[in-house]
Design a protein around this motif. Structure first.
Motif, PDB file in Angstrom:
ATOM      1  N   ALA A  55      90.247 -60.511 -59.371  1.00 40.52           N
ATOM      2  CA  ALA A  55      89.207 -59.812 -58.616  1.00 40.52           C
ATOM      3  C   ALA A  55      87.923 -59.705 -59.433  1.00 40.52           C
ATOM      4  O   ALA A  55      87.955 -59.476 -60.639  1.00 40.52           O
ATOM      5  CB  ALA A  55      89.695 -58.416 -58.236  1.00 40.52           C
ATOM      6  N   VAL A  56      86.811 -59.862 -58.743  1.00 41.14           N
ATOM      7  CA  VAL A  56      85.509 -59.634 -59.363  1.00 41.14           C
ATOM      8  C   VAL A  56      85.088 -58.223 -58.962  1.00 41.14           C
ATOM      9  O   VAL A  56      84.547 -58.000 -57.872  1.00 41.14           O
ATOM     10  CB  VAL A  56      84.473 -60.674 -58.905  1.00 41.14           C
ATOM     11  CG1 VAL A  56      83.121 -60.398 -59.567  1.00 41.14           C
ATOM     12  CG2 VAL A  56      84.955 -62.087 -59.225  1.00 41.14           C
ATOM     13  N   LYS A  57      85.341 -57.274 -59.843  1.00 38.34           N
ATOM     14  CA  LYS A  57      85.070 -55.879 -59.513  1.00 38.34           C
ATOM     15  C   LYS A  57      83.603 -55.532 -59.758  1.00 38.34           C
ATOM     16  O   LYS A  57      82.983 -56.053 -60.681  1.00 38.34           O
ATOM     17  CB  LYS A  57      85.970 -54.962 -60.353  1.00 38.34           C
ATOM     18  CG  LYS A  57      87.443 -55.028 -59.966  1.00 38.34           C
ATOM     19  CD  LYS A  57      88.292 -54.121 -60.836  1.00 38.34           C
ATOM     20  CE  LYS A  57      88.469 -54.723 -62.222  1.00 38.34           C
ATOM     21  NZ  LYS A  57      89.438 -53.946 -63.040  1.00 38.34           N
ATOM     22  N   GLN A  58      83.093 -54.648 -58.917  1.00 40.82           N
ATOM     23  CA  GLN A  58      81.753 -54.116 -59.130  1.00 40.82           C
ATOM     24  C   GLN A  58      81.844 -52.841 -59.964  1.00 40.82           C
ATOM     25  O   GLN A  58      82.861 -52.151 -59.940  1.00 40.82           O
ATOM     26  CB  GLN A  58      81.084 -53.798 -57.790  1.00 40.82           C
ATOM     27  CG  GLN A  58      80.779 -55.014 -56.938  1.00 40.82           C
ATOM     28  CD  GLN A  58      80.105 -54.623 -55.626  1.00 40.82           C
ATOM     29  OE1 GLN A  58      79.955 -53.437 -55.315  1.00 40.82           O
ATOM     30  NE2 GLN A  58      79.706 -55.625 -54.856  1.00 40.82           N
ATOM     31  N   PRO A  59      80.803 -52.514 -60.713  1.00 41.75           N
ATOM     32  CA  PRO A  59      80.793 -51.210 -61.390  1.00 41.75           C
ATOM     33  C   PRO A  59      81.008 -50.105 -60.365  1.00 41.75           C
ATOM     34  O   PRO A  59      80.447 -50.158 -59.260  1.00 41.75           O
ATOM     35  CB  PRO A  59      79.391 -51.140 -62.005  1.00 41.75           C
ATOM     36  CG  PRO A  59      78.954 -52.567 -62.131  1.00 41.75           C
ATOM     37  CD  PRO A  59      79.573 -53.289 -60.973  1.00 41.75           C
ATOM     38  N   ILE A  60      81.811 -49.121 -60.715  1.00 42.17           N
ATOM     39  CA  ILE A  60      82.172 -48.096 -59.741  1.00 42.17           C
ATOM     40  C   ILE A  60      80.949 -47.321 -59.260  1.00 42.17           C
ATOM     41  O   ILE A  60      80.919 -46.825 -58.124  1.00 42.17           O
ATOM     42  CB  ILE A  60      83.253 -47.152 -60.320  1.00 42.17           C
ATOM     43  CG1 ILE A  60      83.931 -46.360 -59.194  1.00 42.17           C
ATOM     44  CG2 ILE A  60      82.679 -46.257 -61.403  1.00 42.17           C
ATOM     45  CD1 ILE A  60      84.653 -47.199 -58.164  1.00 42.17           C
ATOM     46  N   GLN A  61      79.908 -47.239 -60.082  1.00 35.56           N
ATOM     47  CA  GLN A  61      78.677 -46.574 -59.643  1.00 35.56           C
ATOM     48  C   GLN A  61      78.051 -47.299 -58.459  1.00 35.56           C
ATOM     49  O   GLN A  61      77.487 -46.669 -57.558  1.00 35.56           O
ATOM     50  CB  GLN A  61      77.671 -46.488 -60.796  1.00 35.56           C
ATOM     51  CG  GLN A  61      78.057 -45.521 -61.904  1.00 35.56           C
ATOM     52  CD  GLN A  61      78.989 -46.138 -62.937  1.00 35.56           C
ATOM     53  OE1 GLN A  61      79.443 -47.286 -62.780  1.00 35.56           O
ATOM     54  NE2 GLN A  61      79.269 -45.403 -64.009  1.00 35.56           N
ATOM     55  N   ASP A  62      78.149 -48.647 -58.441  1.00 36.96           N
ATOM     56  CA  ASP A  62      77.598 -49.422 -57.327  1.00 36.96           C
ATOM     57  C   ASP A  62      78.406 -49.188 -56.049  1.00 36.96           C
ATOM     58  O   ASP A  62      77.843 -49.125 -54.954  1.00 36.96           O
ATOM     59  CB  ASP A  62      77.594 -50.910 -57.672  1.00 36.96           C
ATOM     60  CG  ASP A  62      76.630 -51.245 -58.808  1.00 36.96           C
ATOM     61  OD1 ASP A  62      75.833 -50.357 -59.192  1.00 36.96           O
ATOM     62  OD2 ASP A  62      76.688 -52.377 -59.315  1.00 36.96           O
ATOM     63  N   VAL A  63      79.713 -49.081 -56.200  1.00 37.66           N
ATOM     64  CA  VAL A  63      80.570 -48.822 -55.035  1.00 37.66           C
ATOM     65  C   VAL A  63      80.239 -47.452 -54.452  1.00 37.66           C
ATOM     66  O   VAL A  63      80.106 -47.288 -53.227  1.00 37.66           O
ATOM     67  CB  VAL A  63      82.061 -48.898 -55.432  1.00 37.66           C
ATOM     68  CG1 VAL A  63      82.958 -48.542 -54.239  1.00 37.66           C
ATOM     69  CG2 VAL A  63      82.403 -50.283 -55.963  1.00 37.66           C
ATOM     70  N   GLY A  64      80.090 -46.450 -55.326  1.00 39.61           N
ATOM     71  CA  GLY A  64      79.748 -45.112 -54.865  1.00 39.61           C
ATOM     72  C   GLY A  64      78.378 -45.052 -54.230  1.00 39.61           C
ATOM     73  O   GLY A  64      78.170 -44.328 -53.237  1.00 39.61           O
ATOM     74  N   ALA A  65      77.447 -45.810 -54.768  1.00 34.55           N
ATOM     75  CA  ALA A  65      76.073 -45.786 -54.252  1.00 34.55           C
ATOM     76  C   ALA A  65      76.021 -46.227 -52.796  1.00 34.55           C
ATOM     77  O   ALA A  65      75.175 -45.743 -52.022  1.00 34.55           O
ATOM     78  CB  ALA A  65      75.179 -46.681 -55.111  1.00 34.55           C
ATOM     79  N   ARG A  66      76.917 -47.126 -52.400  1.00 34.78           N
ATOM     80  CA  ARG A  66      76.936 -47.585 -51.004  1.00 34.78           C
ATOM     81  C   ARG A  66      77.297 -46.469 -50.042  1.00 34.78           C
ATOM     82  O   ARG A  66      77.007 -46.547 -48.849  1.00 34.78           O
ATOM     83  CB  ARG A  66      77.920 -48.747 -50.865  1.00 34.78           C
ATOM     84  CG  ARG A  66      77.417 -50.026 -51.524  1.00 34.78           C
ATOM     85  CD  ARG A  66      78.492 -51.078 -51.619  1.00 34.78           C
ATOM     86  NE  ARG A  66      79.172 -51.281 -50.359  1.00 34.78           N
ATOM     87  CZ  ARG A  66      80.333 -51.929 -50.229  1.00 34.78           C
ATOM     88  NH1 ARG A  66      80.939 -52.402 -51.311  1.00 34.78           N
ATOM     89  NH2 ARG A  66      80.878 -52.082 -49.056  1.00 34.78           N
ATOM     90  N   LEU A  67      77.937 -45.418 -50.551  1.00 32.53           N
ATOM     91  CA  LEU A  67      78.275 -44.259 -49.727  1.00 32.53           C
ATOM     92  C   LEU A  67      77.338 -43.086 -49.995  1.00 32.53           C
ATOM     93  O   LEU A  67      77.568 -41.972 -49.523  1.00 32.53           O
ATOM     94  CB  LEU A  67      79.726 -43.832 -49.985  1.00 32.53           C
ATOM     95  CG  LEU A  67      80.817 -44.792 -49.518  1.00 32.53           C
ATOM     96  CD1 LEU A  67      82.187 -44.279 -49.935  1.00 32.53           C
ATOM     97  CD2 LEU A  67      80.763 -44.988 -48.009  1.00 32.53           C
ATOM     98  N   GLY A  68      76.311 -43.320 -50.785  1.00 34.25           N
ATOM     99  CA  GLY A  68      75.365 -42.265 -51.074  1.00 34.25           C
ATOM    100  C   GLY A  68      75.794 -41.329 -52.185  1.00 34.25           C
ATOM    101  O   GLY A  68      75.250 -40.222 -52.320  1.00 34.25           O
ATOM    102  N   ILE A  69      76.753 -41.753 -53.005  1.00 36.07           N
ATOM    103  CA  ILE A  69      77.197 -40.941 -54.138  1.00 36.07           C
ATOM    104  C   ILE A  69      76.397 -41.364 -55.364  1.00 36.07           C
ATOM    105  O   ILE A  69      76.490 -42.506 -55.816  1.00 36.07           O
ATOM    106  CB  ILE A  69      78.709 -41.120 -54.400  1.00 36.07           C
ATOM    107  CG1 ILE A  69      79.516 -40.908 -53.118  1.00 36.07           C
ATOM    108  CG2 ILE A  69      79.172 -40.147 -55.483  1.00 36.07           C
ATOM    109  CD1 ILE A  69      80.994 -41.262 -53.262  1.00 36.07           C
TER     110      ILE A  69
END
Length: 558
Positions: free
Chosen positions: A13-27
């Motif tokens: 898997a090519v994982k994204q930094p978790i901050q980027d994943v959260g940012a998509r939900l406005g976190i």
């Protein structure tokens, strides 16, 4: 070409930094507590800031009774979340954390499979962010404080014969089901008989998954009944002054964990009560948080719909004020054949008649779920050996039950393989068809609630409970606990308490062996048949083949 294992697929898997994943939900990054680069906890302050936002649509994924053929409920949950994002919807997934017990036993993990997985898979199936360790520590701190209180004079007049708080361990260990403690002389305390449950069966686990915030958590912990006095008065956790320290141990564990799918979509993984011995849902705080920041939230309920979905709807939804907009019921052609009497070794051969014979198990779950007033759609989790005729037999049967079955290939193709179901789920959830109602009212007597579940969900002829159990339920009723819902602990493999009875049996009864009051969690547990709250390992546990390879990578996990 050899089929890749789940762990091989996860490692690619090519994982994204978790901050980027959260940012998509406005976190924002400041609202996340990172655990490395690929997982994080969400802060309580951020969760509190969402209170006035409207909720998205809640989609429940459940399944038929599990068989050795495999059903793929978590895989479908993850796949559907990916599919919804793929068709342009803002969707999140909410699933449970994995217990070490089944990971090293025989059930396996809880991260999905194939190309529909949550990553990092190894972390999620092992220690993850330490939530289970915190729950184990908090639970056993209370156990230690009970024995310590007795050792130093027993000011609360606790009756040693009526201590109901056992210890817990996050491992399958049958040797600890029944133990004697405090042996070896006066310095070690007063000898007594007790035992261990698995951590996922702990009332602390249930409370963490049902509490709305830290204040609610501490109140519920304080309400837990741990023993009775010699004149049979309840002794609560609060009486031992353990609730504050337990809350401190659970402070970080209360924060939901955010990770991602193989397709980099957000997944909240938090809490892990088993559905066969507890209420089988991920945490209320994770689900309600996801509903505030996503338009569609896909969550699962453990094991078959007779256990997981029933408890999700009657306990979690009742307590948290949730209402699903649609339910996805997962089934496989292979499982239908097993329910139709085919041995596991013979599942590769086409057998339409056996599929048809096994479909009544699916039909009963459909009818049960429709009884809650929620629209149901069936996901046929595809296996490579399924034939067109067998798939058609399932679809035709489901159509006769008044709903639809969709063939899904998410295990092999990820979100692309489940787009058809994603579109249909959106249509169902947006249709306004849902008119959710619980199975029984709060004011129904406790024994009648058990009887209602037995008759309406298991299709039993009734409940067998001796005078001791009936009088205990009546006593709890009298003391103000009659409004609580019921959490049935029984085998997941059958509508009955006999794990070998597949299909849709009738003419059986529900034998209640024991009842336990979980006053803090807010339900009464009815232990039925031979179900154990501390499982054992199988003859050849998975732990025998788990090891590190020459590069330090885990082998044999899945």
């Amino acid at each position: 070409m050899a089929v890749k294992t789940d762990i091989q697929i996860a490692r690619e898997a090519v994982k994204q930094p978790i901050q980027d994943v959260g940012a998509r939900l406005g976190i924002g990054a400041g609202d996340m507590l990172p655990y490395g680069h690929d997982k994080a906890k969400i802060s309580q302050s951020f969760i509190s800031s969402l209170r006035d936002r409207p909720d998205g649509k809640l989609i429940l994924v459940t399944a038929i009774n599990p068989t050795p053929a495999g059903e793929g409920k978590t895989t479908t949950t993850v796949g559907l979340g990916d599919g919804l994002n793929r068709i342009g919807k803002r969707a999140a997934i909410c699933i449970r954390e994995a217990s070490l017990g089944p990971n090293f036993g025989m059930k396996g993990g809880a991260a999905g499979g194939g190309h529909a997985q949550v990553v990092p898979m190894e972390d999620m199936n092992l220690h993850f962010t330490g939530d289970f360790h915190a729950i184990t520590s908090a639970h056993n701190l209370l156990a230690a404080m009970i024995d310590n209180h007795i050792y130093w004079g027993n000011a609360l007049d606790i009756d040693l014969r009526r201590i109901v708080w056992r210890r817990v361990l996050d491992m399958n260990d049958r040797a600890l089901r029944d133990v004697a403690t405090s042996l070896g002389g006066v310095a070690n305390g007063f000898p007594r008989q007790t035992g261990f449950d698995i951590t996922v069966a702990s009332e602390v686990m249930a409370i963490l998954c049902l509490a709305r915030d830290l204040k609610d958590l501490e109140r519920r912990l304080g309400d837990m009944i741990v023993a009775y006095t010699r004149d049979k008065r309840p002794v609560c956790c609060r009486d031992l002054k353990a609730d504050g320290a337990m809350t401190v141990l659970l402070k970080d564990a209360m924060q939901p964990n955010l990770v991602q799918t193989l397709e980099n979509n957000p997944a909240f993984v938090h809490g892990g009560p088993f559905a066969n011995i507890a209420h089988g849902c991920n945490s209320v705080i994770a689900t309600t948080t996801a509903l505030k920041i996503a338009d569609y939230v896909v969550t699962e309920a453990g094991f078959g719909a007779d256990l997981g979905a029933e408890k999700f709807l009657n306990i979690k939804c009742r307590k948290a004020g949730l209402a699903p907009s649609a339910v996805v019921l997962v089934a496989t052609v292979r499982a239908m054949k097993m329910n139709g009497g085919v041995a596991k070794g013979d599942l590769g051969a086409e057998n339409v008649a056996a599929v048809q014979d096994g479909c009544p198990n699916l039909g009963r779950h459909i009818g049960n779920l429709q009884g809650f007033g929620v629209p149901v759609i069936v996901a046929i989790n595809h296996f490579s050996g399924d034939t067109e005729a067998e798939v058609k037999a399932v679809k035709d049967y489901v159509a006769r039950q008044g709903t639809e079955a969709v063939l899904c290939r998410h295990w092999a193709d990820g979100g692309a393989g489940i787009e058809e179901l994603a579109h249909k789920v959106v249509a169902l959830a947006d249709s306004g068809q849902a008119d959710f109602k619980v199975l029984y009212p709060d004011d129904m007597p406790l024994l009648d609630k058990i009887e209602t579940i037995a008759r309406r969900i298991y299709h039993a002829d009734g409940v067998d409970a001796d005078d001791r159990i009936r009088s205990q339920l009546a006593e709890w009723q009298e003391h103000g606990y009659g409004h609580l819902p019921i959490c049935v602990a029984k085998t997941q493999y059958s509508f009955t308490t006999d794990p070998t009875r597949r299909g849709a049996p009738t003419g059986h009864r529900l034998p209640v062996r024991e009842v336990r009051l979980s006053a803090g969690a807010g339900f009464v547990v009815a232990i039925c048949g031979e179900i154990m709250t501390m499982p054992g390992l199988p003859r050849n546990p998975a732990s025998e083949t788990i090891r590190l390879d020459s590069e330090g990578q885990i082998e044999g996990l899945f």
